[in-house]
Scaffold this active site. Structure first.
Site, short mmCIF file in Angstrom:
data_model
loop_
_atom_site.label_atom_id
_atom_site.label_comp_id
_atom_site.label_asym_id
_atom_site.label_seq_id
_atom_site.Cartn_x
_atom_site.Cartn_y
_atom_site.Cartn_z
N SER A 1 0.84 -1.21 0.00
CA SER A 1 0.00 0.00 0.00
C SER A 1 0.87 1.26 0.00
CB SER A 1 -0.90 0.02 1.24
OG SER A 1 -1.82 -1.03 1.17
N ASP B 1 -6.90 -8.24 4.33
CA ASP B 1 -6.13 -9.11 3.43
C ASP B 1 -5.62 -10.37 4.13
OD1 ASP B 1 -6.47 -7.41 1.28
OD2 ASP B 1 -4.64 -6.28 1.68
#
Ligand code: S3P
Length: 450
Positions: free
Chosen positions: A29, A327
């Site tokens: 990210s 996730d």
């Protein structure tokens, strides 16, 4: 479902304890955001520790297509010469985001308030994923999207000529949608406001602050209200990307379930909006210790040590924690298979629209490996078989999903019989060195050889 390359079948078999230091790659990210914000700053942003996985390399290529200069120099130092907020050029080719939802959604946001047109596509997985969740709020800024039925890629986005700022309440807990709106808000005059009822990963907010944007977050009865003042001049940064807690989850989990293991993961990012898995594992009775806690580039980091944990129990994972470990449910389901009792995961319907339908992909594979799994639209329950209790002997379909592939290979580190995956190639999207890293710890991973 097919990707861009040939499938790479792989097998994991139990081979004794996992021991040593796991140097996991940079946070995915933060890596995407470093490149995108670097491209929107004026001057040179320098990035070390960037994740050099397929997804992030795709974002680097895209930033070049939008006019930024992106180079890799010695020892993995990345330099981005930004074009400034609103300075993107119109790409002269289709932007192929491969498997990466983060690339597609953040890039659409970043260009939505610039008067240019770009066409986005992806692999078979990405082209099935919902994009209306970003194009709906981007339309409020004045952008216009034309895609396939159901708001799917390939899709062309026409950026707003005269963007207006937006006040937007997130209908789904998604950091990608929040980030797309904030990145679009950068080139709108006035204040763009995003309201989220559930806190999602806040790397965009932290990094925007670091790049000099005027951005505030207040926690109200209404939720987290994030206010960004548009049209700042972003100041280039020196960024050191911490190691990815989502990637670290794989060697950590494999150590917890494999007898005799003791694995250290140095320099792992433990931002509270990302670290829900580690709280969950501790509640299950995992032997996890944090050493050397510190701050690096505005993000909390630490060295995390995981040891074989034969006394783990199934728990009910609080649904309010889902966004902070979204996730990690695939690998949590693997750990849950080795706990005593059931692990109940609810409030997780977002798992059905990730790189694959992750509830389905994991449930099917775990069942064939001898684990009972129940599921509903937004919940699933894994019935643990206790330490050493999972038979294995299965072949799991990975559905172009890197985290499903790594989860089943970790499962096979501790099952009685080997576990095969039909295609390990998606692992290169987020963790290209997974196989050598796991082998270095003592795991037995082999190509094909069924
Ligand atoms: C990400 C946000 C999450 C996560 C993805 C990366 C990000 O997606 O699943 O791997 O970098 O913002 P959603 O925003 O769809 O929840």
């Amino acid at each position: 479902m097919s990707g861009h390359g040939n499938p790479i079948p792989m097998t994991a078999r139990a081979g004794g304890a996992l021991r040593g230091t796991a140097r996991v790659p940079g946070d995915k990210s933060i890596s995407h955001r470093s490149l995108i914000l670097g491209a929107m700053a004026v001057g040179e942003t320098r990035i070390t520790g960037l994740l050099e996985g397929r997804d992030v390399l795709g974002t680097a290529t895209a930033m070049r297509a939008f006019g930024a200069e992106v180079t890799r120099t010695r020892d993995g130092l990345w330099c981005v010469h930004g074009v400034g907020v609103g300075g993107f050029a119109e790409p002269d080719r289709v932007i192929d985001c491969g498997n990466s939802g983060t690339s597609a959604r953040l890039l659409m946001g970043a260009m939505a308030t610039v008067p240019i047109t770009a066409t986005f596509t992806g692999d078979a997985s990405l082209n099935q994923r919902p994009m209306a969740r970003v194009t709906d709020p981007l339309a409020l800024f004045g952008a216009h999207a034309v895609g396939r039925a159901g708001g799917r890629l390939p899709m062309t986005l026409i950026g707003a000529e005269t963007p207006v700022p937006v006040r937007y309440r997130l209908p789904v807990p998604s950091a990608q949608v929040k980030s797309a709106v904030l990145l679009a808000g950068l080139n709108a005059p006035g204040q763009t406001v995003v309201i989220e009822t559930v806190a999602t990963r806040d790397h965009t907010e932290r990094m925007l602050r670091g790049f000099g944007a005027d951005i505030t977050t207040s926690v109200t009865r209404d939720g987290r209200v994030i206010t960004l003042t548009g049209q700042p001049e972003l100041v280039p940064q020196e960024i050191t990307v911490p190691c990815d807690p989502s990637s670290a989850a794989f060697p950590v989990a494999a150590a917890l379930i494999t007898e005799g293991s003791d694995v250290l993961v140095p320099n792992i990012g433990l931002n509270p909006t990302r670290a829900g898995l580690y709280d969950t594992l501790r509640e299950m009775g995992a032997d996890l210790t944090c050493e050397n806690q510190r701050e690096q580039g505005g993000e909390p980091v630490a060295d995390l040590r995981a040891r074989f944990s034969p006394d783990m129990r199934g728990i009910e994972v609080p649904p309010g924690r889902a966004a902070s470990m979204i996730d990690e449910y695939p690998i949590l389901s693997v750990v849950a298979a080795f706990a005593r009792g059931a692990t109940f995961m609810r409030g997780v319907k977002e798992l059905r629209v990730k790189e694959s339908d992750r509830i389905d992909a994991m449930a099917v594979g775990l069942r064939t490996a001898g684990v009972k799994v129940e599921e509903g639209p937004d919940w699933w329950r894994v019935h643990g078989r206790g330490p050493g209790g999972v038979p294995g002997g299965a072949t799991a379909a990975t559905h172009l999903d890197h985290r499903v592939a790594m989860s089943f290979l970790c499962l096979g580190c501790a099952t009685t019989k080997p576990v095969h995956v039909d295609d390990a190639s998606p692992i290169a999207t987020s963790f290209p060195a997974f196989e050598p890293l796991m082998r270095g710890l003592g795991a037995h991973l082999d190509l094909a050889n069924r």
